[in-house]
Design a protein around this motif. Structure first.
Motif, PDB file in Angstrom:
ATOM      1  N   GLY A  98       0.637  -1.313  -0.108  1.00  0.00           N
ATOM      2  CA  GLY A  98       0.086  -0.137   0.024  1.00  0.00           C
ATOM      3  C   GLY A  98       1.001   1.208   0.029  1.00  0.00           C
ATOM      4  O   GLY A  98       1.809   1.201  -0.618  1.00  0.00           O
ATOM      5  N   GLY A  99       0.412   2.334   0.649  1.00  0.00           N
ATOM      6  CA  GLY A  99      -0.443   2.307   1.665  1.00  0.00           C
ATOM      7  C   GLY A  99      -0.666   1.106   2.758  1.00  0.00           C
ATOM      8  O   GLY A  99       0.338   0.407   2.784  1.00  0.00           O
ATOM      9  N   GLU A 100      -1.892   0.950   3.153  1.00  0.00           N
ATOM     10  CA  GLU A 100      -2.192  -0.322   4.055  1.00  0.00           C
ATOM     11  C   GLU A 100      -2.941  -1.075   3.037  1.00  0.00           C
ATOM     12  O   GLU A 100      -4.302  -0.997   3.114  1.00  0.00           O
ATOM     13  N   PRO A 101      -2.372  -2.538   2.458  1.00  0.00           N
ATOM     14  CA  PRO A 101      -3.370  -3.263   1.649  1.00  0.00           C
ATOM     15  C   PRO A 101      -4.649  -3.567   2.311  1.00  0.00           C
ATOM     16  O   PRO A 101      -5.215  -4.111   1.648  1.00  0.00           O
ATOM     17  N   LEU A 102      -4.616  -3.820   3.591  1.00  0.00           N
ATOM     18  CA  LEU A 102      -5.701  -4.281   4.292  1.00  0.00           C
ATOM     19  C   LEU A 102      -6.960  -3.314   4.152  1.00  0.00           C
ATOM     20  O   LEU A 102      -8.170  -3.492   4.392  1.00  0.00           O
ATOM     21  N   LEU A 103      -6.616  -2.145   3.623  1.00  0.00           N
ATOM     22  CA  LEU A 103      -7.432  -1.301   3.616  1.00  0.00           C
ATOM     23  C   LEU A 103      -8.335  -1.255   2.203  1.00  0.00           C
ATOM     24  O   LEU A 103      -9.253  -0.540   1.926  1.00  0.00           O
ATOM     25  N   SER A 104      -7.578  -1.869   1.233  1.00  0.00           N
ATOM     26  CA  SER A 104      -8.194  -2.053  -0.074  1.00  0.00           C
ATOM     27  C   SER A 104      -9.455  -2.821  -0.013  1.00  0.00           C
ATOM     28  O   SER A 104      -9.211  -4.098   0.039  1.00  0.00           O
ATOM     29  N   PRO A 105     -10.480  -2.672  -0.775  1.00  0.00           N
ATOM     30  CA  PRO A 105     -11.560  -3.321  -0.752  1.00  0.00           C
ATOM     31  C   PRO A 105     -11.492  -4.588  -2.009  1.00  0.00           C
ATOM     32  O   PRO A 105     -11.941  -5.595  -1.788  1.00  0.00           O
ATOM     33  N   HIS A 106     -10.225  -4.549  -2.604  1.00  0.00           N
ATOM     34  CA  HIS A 106     -10.176  -5.328  -3.636  1.00  0.00           C
ATOM     35  C   HIS A 106      -8.957  -6.515  -3.332  1.00  0.00           C
ATOM     36  O   HIS A 106      -8.595  -7.216  -4.209  1.00  0.00           O
ATOM     37  N   LEU A 107      -8.259  -6.344  -2.304  1.00  0.00           N
ATOM     38  CA  LEU A 107      -7.204  -7.116  -1.825  1.00  0.00           C
ATOM     39  C   LEU A 107      -7.800  -8.639  -1.821  1.00  0.00           C
ATOM     40  O   LEU A 107      -7.051  -9.612  -2.314  1.00  0.00           O
ATOM     41  N   TRP A 108      -8.708  -9.089  -1.074  1.00  0.00           N
ATOM     42  CA  TRP A 108      -9.068 -10.489  -1.317  1.00  0.00           C
ATOM     43  C   TRP A 108      -9.634 -10.898  -2.259  1.00  0.00           C
ATOM     44  O   TRP A 108      -8.921 -12.158  -2.832  1.00  0.00           O
ATOM     45  N   PRO A 109     -10.362 -10.502  -3.355  1.00  0.00           N
ATOM     46  CA  PRO A 109     -10.588 -10.991  -4.729  1.00  0.00           C
ATOM     47  C   PRO A 109      -9.472 -11.030  -5.350  1.00  0.00           C
ATOM     48  O   PRO A 109      -9.178 -12.260  -6.130  1.00  0.00           O
ATOM     49  N   LEU A 110      -8.566 -10.233  -5.391  1.00  0.00           N
ATOM     50  CA  LEU A 110      -7.190 -10.179  -6.001  1.00  0.00           C
ATOM     51  C   LEU A 110      -6.381 -11.415  -5.402  1.00  0.00           C
ATOM     52  O   LEU A 110      -5.609 -11.971  -6.200  1.00  0.00           O
ATOM     53  N   ALA A 111      -6.272 -11.358  -4.088  1.00  0.00           N
ATOM     54  CA  ALA A 111      -5.481 -12.622  -3.588  1.00  0.00           C
ATOM     55  C   ALA A 111      -5.848 -13.805  -4.003  1.00  0.00           C
ATOM     56  O   ALA A 111      -5.206 -14.826  -4.343  1.00  0.00           O
ATOM     57  N   ALA A 112      -7.179 -14.059  -3.899  1.00  0.00           N
ATOM     58  CA  ALA A 112      -7.733 -15.356  -4.305  1.00  0.00           C
ATOM     59  C   ALA A 112      -7.394 -15.835  -5.536  1.00  0.00           C
ATOM     60  O   ALA A 112      -7.113 -16.876  -5.854  1.00  0.00           O
ATOM     61  N   ARG A 113      -7.645 -14.679  -6.628  1.00  0.00           N
ATOM     62  CA  ARG A 113      -7.095 -15.088  -8.002  1.00  0.00           C
ATOM     63  C   ARG A 113      -5.841 -15.416  -8.240  1.00  0.00           C
ATOM     64  O   ARG A 113      -5.544 -16.264  -9.093  1.00  0.00           O
ATOM     65  N   ALA A 114      -4.999 -14.602  -7.412  1.00  0.00           N
ATOM     66  CA  ALA A 114      -3.656 -14.841  -7.843  1.00  0.00           C
ATOM     67  C   ALA A 114      -3.162 -16.109  -7.223  1.00  0.00           C
ATOM     68  O   ALA A 114      -2.267 -16.933  -7.805  1.00  0.00           O
ATOM     69  N   ARG A 115      -3.791 -16.654  -5.979  1.00  0.00           N
ATOM     70  CA  ARG A 115      -3.656 -17.911  -5.586  1.00  0.00           C
ATOM     71  C   ARG A 115      -4.036 -19.010  -6.589  1.00  0.00           C
ATOM     72  O   ARG A 115      -3.054 -20.145  -6.884  1.00  0.00           O
ATOM     73  N   GLU A 116      -5.279 -18.915  -7.284  1.00  0.00           N
ATOM     74  CA  GLU A 116      -5.624 -19.849  -8.154  1.00  0.00           C
ATOM     75  C   GLU A 116      -4.620 -19.854  -9.473  1.00  0.00           C
ATOM     76  O   GLU A 116      -4.507 -20.875 -10.071  1.00  0.00           O
ATOM     77  N   LEU A 117      -4.070 -18.567  -9.873  1.00  0.00           N
ATOM     78  CA  LEU A 117      -2.975 -18.556 -10.712  1.00  0.00           C
ATOM     79  C   LEU A 117      -1.637 -19.059 -10.639  1.00  0.00           C
ATOM     80  O   LEU A 117      -0.788 -19.306 -11.531  1.00  0.00           O
ATOM     81  N   GLY A 118      -1.372 -19.319  -9.418  1.00  0.00           N
ATOM     82  CA  GLY A 118      -0.230 -20.028  -8.868  1.00  0.00           C
ATOM     83  C   GLY A 118       0.938 -19.012  -8.525  1.00  0.00           C
ATOM     84  O   GLY A 118       1.943 -19.304  -8.504  1.00  0.00           O
ATOM     85  N   PHE A 119       0.553 -17.783  -8.573  1.00  0.00           N
ATOM     86  CA  PHE A 119       1.557 -16.670  -7.978  1.00  0.00           C
ATOM     87  C   PHE A 119       2.215 -16.976  -6.472  1.00  0.00           C
ATOM     88  O   PHE A 119       1.380 -17.364  -5.712  1.00  0.00           O
ATOM     89  N   HIS A 120       3.345 -16.841  -6.608  1.00  0.00           N
ATOM     90  CA  HIS A 120       3.965 -16.625  -4.977  1.00  0.00           C
ATOM     91  C   HIS A 120       3.669 -15.295  -4.541  1.00  0.00           C
ATOM     92  O   HIS A 120       3.504 -14.442  -5.090  1.00  0.00           O
ATOM     93  N   LEU A 121       2.806 -15.606  -3.517  1.00  0.00           N
ATOM     94  CA  LEU A 121       1.895 -14.320  -2.923  1.00  0.00           C
ATOM     95  C   LEU A 121       2.563 -13.724  -1.641  1.00  0.00           C
ATOM     96  O   LEU A 121       2.523 -14.545  -0.522  1.00  0.00           O
ATOM     97  N   GLY A 122       2.956 -12.544  -1.597  1.00  0.00           N
ATOM     98  CA  GLY A 122       3.227 -11.733  -0.410  1.00  0.00           C
ATOM     99  C   GLY A 122       2.491 -10.667  -0.048  1.00  0.00           C
ATOM    100  O   GLY A 122       1.790 -10.081  -0.891  1.00  0.00           O
ATOM    101  N   LEU A 123       2.561 -10.396   1.364  1.00  0.00           N
ATOM    102  CA  LEU A 123       1.637  -9.196   1.641  1.00  0.00           C
ATOM    103  C   LEU A 123       2.751  -8.510   2.641  1.00  0.00           C
ATOM    104  O   LEU A 123       3.148  -9.099   3.456  1.00  0.00           O
ATOM    105  N   SER A 124       2.770  -7.034   2.407  1.00  0.00           N
ATOM    106  CA  SER A 124       3.393  -5.996   3.173  1.00  0.00           C
ATOM    107  C   SER A 124       2.326  -5.308   4.016  1.00  0.00           C
ATOM    108  O   SER A 124       1.784  -4.315   3.357  1.00  0.00           O
ATOM    109  N   THR A 125       2.319  -5.332   5.346  1.00  0.00           N
ATOM    110  CA  THR A 125       1.357  -4.583   5.912  1.00  0.00           C
ATOM    111  C   THR A 125       2.201  -3.840   7.450  1.00  0.00           C
ATOM    112  O   THR A 125       3.232  -4.489   7.659  1.00  0.00           O
ATOM    113  N   ASN A 126       1.490  -3.097   8.014  1.00  0.00           N
ATOM    114  CA  ASN A 126       1.779  -2.449   9.267  1.00  0.00           C
ATOM    115  C   ASN A 126       1.359  -3.132  10.222  1.00  0.00           C
ATOM    116  O   ASN A 126       2.041  -2.911  11.368  1.00  0.00           O
TER     117      ASN A 126
END
Length: 400
Positions: free
Chosen positions: A89-117
């Motif tokens: 982000g900013g703070e990604p947990l404040l994005s309303p699109h985080l969860w659908p984007l993360a779910a789709r990224a997992r389906e597509l096989g990305f290595h997925l990280g989250l940077s948060t405060n």
């Protein structure tokens, strides 16, 4: 990013067996290397940290990508072969699109990280993060309680971030502590390294201050070279003890690729017979990855060589796919970043260690001089250590 623990484990194995170990195959060997993409989903943040490169605050930022646009970008990144995403982000947990984007990224096989405060992570949020299968979650701690809260400009931020680390660890999420060192918090490092062990946090990311956003505003408080060297000595020694003891802790550093040169010197002074093979490994690493191994998409959809280059726009994913933007070398900065060797000038241009650091962090040079190819003012090694024949006017002593 310098994977300190990886290289020191190789030194430890060489010490134990008498032979340098066969290194792991390079990622993407035999095919074009695609960058890791750091994606700032939103600029909104509940904190206003003193070193924030995004100059974030707790309000809505108009013009951010919507969910459909994000999913289209994600499909392009997958088709292009991007291996990993870090959602920030900013703070990604404040994005309303985080969860659908993360779910789709997992389906597509990305290595997925989250940077948060971490301050917004309670038990329910920790459950949600764990359920989405993030491969790594990094939480920033820039000191113990008083220092961190002062740095983050929020009383109680330390306790909330530490609680978040504990909640995620209890749920089996791979976590790490992130620390940015400046003159305001340099004395906090020993306590944070001790806290890492006490809290059973497996990874520690040491970030040097970079000159972007509020980090650029506060660059006059950047830790000076002796403090930087002392911090790296402590980090190397801590990582060495873990490597020698077979412990799984990971120590990495970023935003100052002179760390690779300094690590080589650290090993050469203690284990001289392994200096040559380690140097080969560090040259293969190549140092600074801006515009090559790392990319950034900001909250508005603009693409940058990395997160510290927000003032340099390569194009928008609204107008062209990320893949097309990244392949376009008509931009002089991208062309220079992707050259090997880069068109370095001054002290960096003459430095025989540039094959290790890749010219270090170009944004610091650009912010200080207006020239992205000038010598990096953040290099904390002197001319003699670098193998330069004479002290130059732009050496570390002149900048201290």
């Amino acid at each position: 990013m310098l994977r300190i623990s990886q290289y020191l484990r190789e030194v430890a194995e060489a010490e134990r067996t008498g032979a340098w170990p066969v290194p792991p195959p390079a990622r993407g060997a035999g095919r074009p290397t695609r960058p890791v993409v750091i994606w700032n989903l939103t600029r909104r943040c509940n904190l206003t940290c003193k070193h924030c490169y995004a100059l974030s605050a707790d309000h809505h930022y108009p013009g951010e990508l919507d969910e459909a646009q994000m999913l289209a970008v994600l499909a392009d990144l997958k088709a292009y072969g991007v291996p990993a995403l870090i959602l920030s982000g900013g703070e990604p947990l404040l994005s309303p699109h985080l969860w659908p984007l993360a779910a789709r990224a997992r389906e597509l096989g990305f290595h997925l990280g989250l940077s948060t405060n971490g301050t917004l992570i309670d038990a329910a949020m920790a459950d949600r993060i764990a359920a989405h299968g993030f491969d790594y979650v990094g939480i920033s701690l820039d000191g113990m309680r008083a220092a961190h809260d002062r740095f983050r400009r929020l009383e109680g931020a330390f306790d909330r971030s530490l609680a978040a680390l504990r909640l995620l660890r209890e749920r089996g999420v791979h976590i790490g502590m992130r620390y940015t060192m400046t003159a305001m918090n340099g004395e906090e490092l020993p306590a944070l390294l001790a806290l890492m062990r006490e809290e059973q946090v497996p990874k520690f990311y040491f970030s040097h201050l970079n000159y972007a956003g509020r980090g650029n505003i506060h660059r006059g408080r950047d830790a000076r070279f002796e403090a930087t060297r002392a911090a790296m000595d402590l980090l190397f020694e801590t990582a060495w003890q873990a490597a020698r003891g077979g412990e799984p802790h990971e120590f990495v550093s970023g935003n100052n690729d002179a760390d690779g040169v300094y690590l080589h010197q650290w090993v050469r002074a203690r284990f001289p017979r392994w200096a040559a093979p380690l140097r080969e490994r560090l040259v293969a690493w190549g140092g600074n990855a801006s515009g090559v191994g790392v990319a950034n998409i900001d909250n508005l959809g603009h693409v940058h060589p990395d997160t510290m280059w927000w003032h340099h726009d390569l194009g928008s994913v609204r107008d062209r796919p990320f893949s097309a933007i990244w392949e376009d070398r008509s931009d002089p900065l991208m062309d220079g970043l992707q050259r090997k060797p880069r068109p370095l000038e001054g002290r960096c241009g003459a430095c025989p260690q540039a094959d290790i650091c890749g010219g270090n962090t170009r944004v610091r040079a650009q912010q200080l001089t207006g020239n992205a190819w000038a010598e990096d003012p953040g290099c904390y090694l002197d001319d003699a250590e670098l193998g330069l024949a004479t002290e130059t006017a732009g050496g570390p002593d002149a900048l201290a």
